[in-house]
Write a protein that holds these residues in place. Structure first.
Motif, PDB file in Angstrom:
ATOM      1  N   ALA A   7     -33.691  -8.418  15.485  1.00 46.22           N
ATOM      2  CA  ALA A   7     -34.833  -9.475  15.389  1.00 46.22           C
ATOM      3  C   ALA A   7     -34.910 -10.349  14.419  1.00 46.22           C
ATOM      4  O   ALA A   7     -35.171 -11.520  14.239  1.00 46.22           O
ATOM      5  N   GLU A   8     -34.904  -9.690  13.268  1.00 44.57           N
ATOM      6  CA  GLU A   8     -34.871 -10.474  11.915  1.00 44.57           C
ATOM      7  C   GLU A   8     -33.507 -11.431  12.091  1.00 44.57           C
ATOM      8  O   GLU A   8     -33.716 -12.617  11.386  1.00 44.57           O
ATOM      9  N   LEU A   9     -32.446 -10.983  12.125  1.00 42.68           N
ATOM     10  CA  LEU A   9     -31.275 -11.978  12.298  1.00 42.68           C
ATOM     11  C   LEU A   9     -31.323 -12.964  12.955  1.00 42.68           C
ATOM     12  O   LEU A   9     -31.282 -14.142  12.957  1.00 42.68           O
ATOM     13  N   LEU A  10     -31.881 -12.912  14.435  1.00 43.09           N
ATOM     14  CA  LEU A  10     -32.074 -13.842  15.443  1.00 43.09           C
ATOM     15  C   LEU A  10     -33.021 -14.594  14.770  1.00 43.09           C
ATOM     16  O   LEU A  10     -33.045 -16.068  15.002  1.00 43.09           O
ATOM     17  N   THR A  11     -34.150 -14.274  14.460  1.00 41.32           N
ATOM     18  CA  THR A  11     -35.368 -15.160  13.912  1.00 41.32           C
ATOM     19  C   THR A  11     -34.645 -16.106  12.958  1.00 41.32           C
ATOM     20  O   THR A  11     -34.901 -17.286  12.824  1.00 41.32           O
ATOM     21  N   GLN A  12     -33.858 -15.360  11.764  1.00 43.97           N
ATOM     22  CA  GLN A  12     -33.478 -16.317  10.853  1.00 43.97           C
ATOM     23  C   GLN A  12     -32.236 -17.448  11.420  1.00 43.97           C
ATOM     24  O   GLN A  12     -32.230 -18.644  10.812  1.00 43.97           O
ATOM     25  N   ARG A  13     -31.341 -16.949  12.279  1.00 42.27           N
ATOM     26  CA  ARG A  13     -30.649 -17.836  12.995  1.00 42.27           C
ATOM     27  C   ARG A  13     -31.557 -19.202  13.591  1.00 42.27           C
ATOM     28  O   ARG A  13     -31.054 -20.341  13.328  1.00 42.27           O
ATOM     29  N   ILE A  14     -32.523 -18.831  14.205  1.00 42.90           N
ATOM     30  CA  ILE A  14     -33.314 -19.638  14.911  1.00 42.90           C
ATOM     31  C   ILE A  14     -34.031 -20.633  13.897  1.00 42.90           C
ATOM     32  O   ILE A  14     -34.075 -21.850  14.056  1.00 42.90           O
ATOM     33  N   LEU A  15     -34.540 -20.274  12.849  1.00 47.03           N
ATOM     34  CA  LEU A  15     -35.153 -20.846  11.651  1.00 47.03           C
ATOM     35  C   LEU A  15     -34.285 -21.993  11.044  1.00 47.03           C
ATOM     36  O   LEU A  15     -34.414 -23.084  10.902  1.00 47.03           O
ATOM     37  N   GLN A  16     -32.786 -21.230  10.828  1.00 45.32           N
ATOM     38  CA  GLN A  16     -32.002 -22.299  10.218  1.00 45.32           C
ATOM     39  C   GLN A  16     -31.258 -23.148  11.100  1.00 45.32           C
ATOM     40  O   GLN A  16     -30.897 -24.659  10.688  1.00 45.32           O
ATOM     41  N   GLU A  17     -31.315 -23.015  12.562  1.00 49.29           N
ATOM     42  CA  GLU A  17     -30.675 -24.063  13.358  1.00 49.29           C
ATOM     43  C   GLU A  17     -31.453 -24.968  14.042  1.00 49.29           C
ATOM     44  O   GLU A  17     -31.216 -26.048  14.614  1.00 49.29           O
ATOM     45  N   ILE A  18     -32.849 -24.598  13.996  1.00 49.84           N
ATOM     46  CA  ILE A  18     -33.792 -25.304  14.779  1.00 49.84           C
ATOM     47  C   ILE A  18     -35.217 -25.669  13.757  1.00 49.84           C
ATOM     48  O   ILE A  18     -36.027 -25.000  13.697  1.00 49.84           O
ATOM     49  N   PRO A  19     -34.867 -26.963  13.060  1.00 55.38           N
ATOM     50  CA  PRO A  19     -36.102 -27.268  12.225  1.00 55.38           C
ATOM     51  C   PRO A  19     -37.497 -27.061  12.537  1.00 55.38           C
ATOM     52  O   PRO A  19     -38.475 -26.625  11.923  1.00 55.38           O
ATOM     53  N   LEU A  20     -37.858 -27.370  14.045  1.00 55.73           N
ATOM     54  CA  LEU A  20     -39.007 -27.137  14.446  1.00 55.73           C
ATOM     55  C   LEU A  20     -39.385 -25.747  14.305  1.00 55.73           C
ATOM     56  O   LEU A  20     -40.417 -25.682  14.174  1.00 55.73           O
ATOM     57  N   ALA A  21     -38.813 -25.038  14.890  1.00 57.61           N
ATOM     58  CA  ALA A  21     -39.158 -23.330  14.748  1.00 57.61           C
ATOM     59  C   ALA A  21     -39.210 -23.019  13.165  1.00 57.61           C
ATOM     60  O   ALA A  21     -40.440 -22.405  13.138  1.00 57.61           O
ATOM     61  N   ASP A  22     -38.742 -23.540  12.409  1.00 58.37           N
ATOM     62  CA  ASP A  22     -39.209 -23.430  10.853  1.00 58.37           C
ATOM     63  C   ASP A  22     -40.521 -23.901  10.556  1.00 58.37           C
ATOM     64  O   ASP A  22     -41.398 -23.127   9.922  1.00 58.37           O
ATOM     65  N   SER A  26     -46.840 -26.733  20.782  1.00 56.75           N
ATOM     66  CA  SER A  26     -46.348 -25.643  20.075  1.00 56.75           C
ATOM     67  C   SER A  26     -46.490 -24.291  21.020  1.00 56.75           C
ATOM     68  O   SER A  26     -45.459 -23.649  21.002  1.00 56.75           O
ATOM     69  N   LEU A  27     -47.436 -24.334  21.905  1.00 57.79           N
ATOM     70  CA  LEU A  27     -47.367 -23.346  22.821  1.00 57.79           C
ATOM     71  C   LEU A  27     -46.023 -23.289  23.819  1.00 57.79           C
ATOM     72  O   LEU A  27     -45.359 -22.234  23.969  1.00 57.79           O
ATOM     73  N   TYR A  28     -45.793 -24.584  24.140  1.00 52.34           N
ATOM     74  CA  TYR A  28     -44.510 -24.784  24.945  1.00 52.34           C
ATOM     75  C   TYR A  28     -43.301 -24.530  24.039  1.00 52.34           C
ATOM     76  O   TYR A  28     -42.543 -23.838  24.729  1.00 52.34           O
ATOM     77  N   SER A  29     -43.401 -25.032  23.042  1.00 52.25           N
ATOM     78  CA  SER A  29     -42.025 -24.833  21.925  1.00 52.25           C
ATOM     79  C   SER A  29     -41.782 -23.349  21.815  1.00 52.25           C
ATOM     80  O   SER A  29     -40.835 -22.775  21.776  1.00 52.25           O
ATOM     81  N   VAL A  30     -42.957 -22.587  21.508  1.00 50.45           N
ATOM     82  CA  VAL A  30     -42.940 -21.298  21.133  1.00 50.45           C
ATOM     83  C   VAL A  30     -42.354 -20.339  22.144  1.00 50.45           C
ATOM     84  O   VAL A  30     -41.382 -19.596  22.403  1.00 50.45           O
ATOM     85  N   GLY A  31     -42.870 -20.651  23.437  1.00 51.99           N
ATOM     86  CA  GLY A  31     -42.339 -20.031  24.796  1.00 51.99           C
ATOM     87  C   GLY A  31     -40.839 -20.393  25.004  1.00 51.99           C
ATOM     88  O   GLY A  31     -40.229 -19.368  25.505  1.00 51.99           O
ATOM     89  N   ALA A  32     -40.654 -21.553  24.934  1.00 50.03           N
ATOM     90  CA  ALA A  32     -39.157 -21.842  25.078  1.00 50.03           C
ATOM     91  C   ALA A  32     -38.263 -21.197  24.204  1.00 50.03           C
ATOM     92  O   ALA A  32     -37.366 -20.567  24.605  1.00 50.03           O
ATOM     93  N   LEU A  33     -38.578 -21.014  23.152  1.00 48.33           N
ATOM     94  CA  LEU A  33     -37.829 -20.263  21.883  1.00 48.33           C
ATOM     95  C   LEU A  33     -37.587 -18.846  22.360  1.00 48.33           C
ATOM     96  O   LEU A  33     -36.601 -18.108  22.082  1.00 48.33           O
ATOM     97  N   THR A  34     -38.801 -18.226  22.678  1.00 47.91           N
ATOM     98  CA  THR A  34     -38.865 -17.028  23.246  1.00 47.91           C
ATOM     99  C   THR A  34     -37.733 -16.718  24.334  1.00 47.91           C
ATOM    100  O   THR A  34     -37.026 -15.726  24.415  1.00 47.91           O
ATOM    101  N   ALA A  35     -37.955 -17.443  25.341  1.00 50.38           N
ATOM    102  CA  ALA A  35     -36.926 -17.392  26.526  1.00 50.38           C
ATOM    103  C   ALA A  35     -35.518 -17.442  26.224  1.00 50.38           C
ATOM    104  O   ALA A  35     -34.833 -16.733  26.301  1.00 50.38           O
ATOM    105  N   TRP A  36     -35.411 -18.465  25.250  1.00 51.43           N
ATOM    106  CA  TRP A  36     -33.854 -18.737  24.767  1.00 51.43           C
ATOM    107  C   TRP A  36     -33.425 -17.730  24.141  1.00 51.43           C
ATOM    108  O   TRP A  36     -32.374 -17.005  23.998  1.00 51.43           O
ATOM    109  N   ALA A  37     -34.072 -17.018  23.002  1.00 46.83           N
ATOM    110  CA  ALA A  37     -33.820 -15.996  22.064  1.00 46.83           C
ATOM    111  C   ALA A  37     -33.579 -14.766  22.903  1.00 46.83           C
ATOM    112  O   ALA A  37     -32.664 -13.977  22.771  1.00 46.83           O
TER     113      ALA A  37
END
Length: 149
Positions: A8-23, A57-68
């Motif tokens: 979970a931590e590794l995937l979070t870091q990957r998302i934060l690095q690759e998707i500026p909005l997530a950060d 943000s609700l939409y974006s966090v939901g989309a990131l969750t499904a993608w992850a």
């Protein structure tokens, strides 16, 4: 640290690095396994003019969750595939006043059908429902597409 917590931590870091909005939203994965995920973003960093969770943000966090969840499941089963959201629809039921918590579960049968199609056709679609908010204030219905690289 348990493997899934480390994952979970590794995937979070990957998302934060690759998707500026997530950060910028301070997205994080709190729980993760082969069939379920829980992600969070602080409402304070995703607030609208009313002091509640910003709809985008609700939409974006939901989309990131499904993608992850889709990405993690594919990696765990040894599939090298690109994952994109093919379509999504969100239903806002009431304002989110606490942190944006998203939960998604993948049923075993849906997972097996998805993986079989992916292996046979090189691409597959997976329908997911993401529950948004600590009291189910919104629901994102999405179709994720995986394409073998």
């Amino acid at each position: 640290m348990a493997k899934t917590a480390e994952d979970a931590e590794l995937l979070t870091q990957r998302i934060l690095q690759e998707i500026p909005l997530a950060d910028a939203m301070h997205f994080s994965i709190e729980q993760l396994n082969d069939h379920a995920i829980q992600a969070r973003a602080p409402v304070a960093d995703n607030v609208n003019v009313h002091g509640t969770g910003f709809a985008g943000s609700l939409y974006s966090v939901g989309a990131l969750t499904a993608w992850a969840l889709t990405t993690y499941m594919l990696e765990q089963t040894g599939h090298d595939a690109d994952v994109v959201m093919a379509k999504a629809e969100i239903r806002y039921k009431k304002p989110v006043i606490t942190d944006i918590v998203c939960q998604c579960e993948l049923e075993a049968e849906s997972r097996e059908v998805f993986l079989k199609h992916l292996e046979n056709r090189g691409r597959a679609r997976l329908s997911l429902l993401v529950d948004i908010g600590e009291a189910s204030e919104a629901m994102l219905s999405t179709t994720m597409m995986a394409i073998i690289k």
